[in-house]
Design an enzyme around this catalytic site. Structure first.
Site, PDB file in Angstrom:
ATOM      1  N   CYS A  67      46.500  33.601  50.688  1.00  0.00           N
ATOM      2  CA  CYS A  67      45.712  33.558  49.449  1.00  0.00           C
ATOM      3  C   CYS A  67      44.509  34.478  49.491  1.00  0.00           C
ATOM      4  CB  CYS A  67      45.271  32.121  49.159  1.00  0.00           C
ATOM      5  SG  CYS A  67      44.089  31.443  50.360  1.00  0.00           S
ATOM      6  N   HIS A 104      40.865  28.288  50.229  1.00  0.00           N
ATOM      7  CA  HIS A 104      41.883  28.783  49.303  1.00  0.00           C
ATOM      8  C   HIS A 104      41.216  29.645  48.232  1.00  0.00           C
ATOM      9  CE1 HIS A 104      45.492  29.223  47.032  1.00  0.00           C
ATOM     10  NE2 HIS A 104      44.968  28.643  45.963  1.00  0.00           N
ATOM     11  N   ASP A 119      46.321  32.324  39.900  1.00  0.00           N
ATOM     12  CA  ASP A 119      46.597  32.101  41.317  1.00  0.00           C
ATOM     13  C   ASP A 119      47.980  32.638  41.660  1.00  0.00           C
ATOM     14  OD1 ASP A 119      46.838  31.212  43.907  1.00  0.00           O
ATOM     15  OD2 ASP A 119      46.204  29.156  43.500  1.00  0.00           O
TER      16      ASP A 119
END
Length: 271
Positions: A67, A104, A119
């Protein structure tokens, strides 16, 4: 970022009518181009996260990442396209436990005066569309997702997914606060070194497909379809793993996996 923006515009971005559709198109292309993969973690590559590092690894070599690599690249592309986007950080919640604090990376978006997140770096659990705060749920081949104001000890906003039982479960939580770029390298070191990290134990490559999801680790390839059907294909040896990566991902990622699975490092597990 000009190279990626050019590719996006050549493959359909200009045909999208609204900003939400435009971001959704970018998210779909990122899912196609950049798998969620931790080969650098397993090989101990602790280089700082910079735009130059991301360009070389992901744009030039067509590798994927975690991520803190995929979503910063997404951020840079969206900003180049003119979107109001900033870097955010969330804490993952899984099976009743909090993950590593604020490791994250996500993208905070403002579209037509409303708050959204984007995302592309949450494994294969991708909405493939920007999620509006307290707005409509979004469905993709990976499931159904939404973004809700939800006060917790780790933040005030929750990204949630709909379970097979029909319940909404928290995936991760965050506050609507911009974080500085240097937090990315800190998160990377934490993921590399922390014994609680889920990504420094064994190889993982995860992607979302038009009809479901797939994941590859050192033992097997696993496919899950939208209807809930699942199939696991064990690897009999190192070459079967490498061949599967080469078939399903880029040649550069297959080469990175092959370099990782040297005889001194790789011990096939019994099934």
């Amino acid at each position: 970022m000009k190279r990626l923006v050019k590719e996006l515009k050549e493959t359909g971005y200009m045909g999208m009518q609204t900003p939400v559709e435009q971001v959704a198109f970018v998210l779909r292309k990122f899912a196609e181009w950049f798998p969620f993969e931790n080969v650098d973690v397993m090989r101990g590559n602790k280089a700082d996260i910079t735009p130059e590092f991301l360009t070389d690894k992901m744009v030039v070599k067509r590798r994927g990442g975690l991520c803190y690599e995929i979503n910063p690249l997404l951020l840079l592309v969206l900003k180049t396209l003119g979107f109001e986007a900033e870097l955010g950080a969330a804490t993952v919640y899984n099976e009743g436990k909090w993950g590593l604090h604020r490791t994250h990376a996500i993208v905070l978006l403002r579209i037509n005066g409303e708050n959204y997140i984007a995302d592309s770096g949450f494994g294969s659990r991708l909405a493939l569309s920007p999620l509006p705060l307290d707005g409509d749920e979004v469905t993709s081949p990976a499931g159904t997702f939404r973004l809700r104001t939800h006060a917790t000890e780790k933040g005030s906003i929750a990204m949630e997914s709909l379970s097979a039982q029909g319940d909404w479960t928290i995936c991760y939580v965050f506050d609507w606060k911009t974080v500085p770029w240097n937090e990315l390298s800190k998160a990377k070191r934490n993921i590399h070194e922390n014994p609680r990290s889920p990504f420094n134990k064994q190889l993982l490559i995860a992607t979302i497909l038009p009809d479901g999801t797939q994941s590859i680790n050192e033992e097997r390839r696993h496919r899950k379809w939208k209807d809930g059907h699942e199939e696991t294909s064990p690897f009999e040896n190192k070459q079967a793993l490498i061949d599967s990566v080469r078939l399903n991902c880029s040649s550069s990622l297959a080469e990175a996996v092959e370099n990782y699975t040297t005889p001194s490092q790789y011990q096939p597990k019994k099934h």
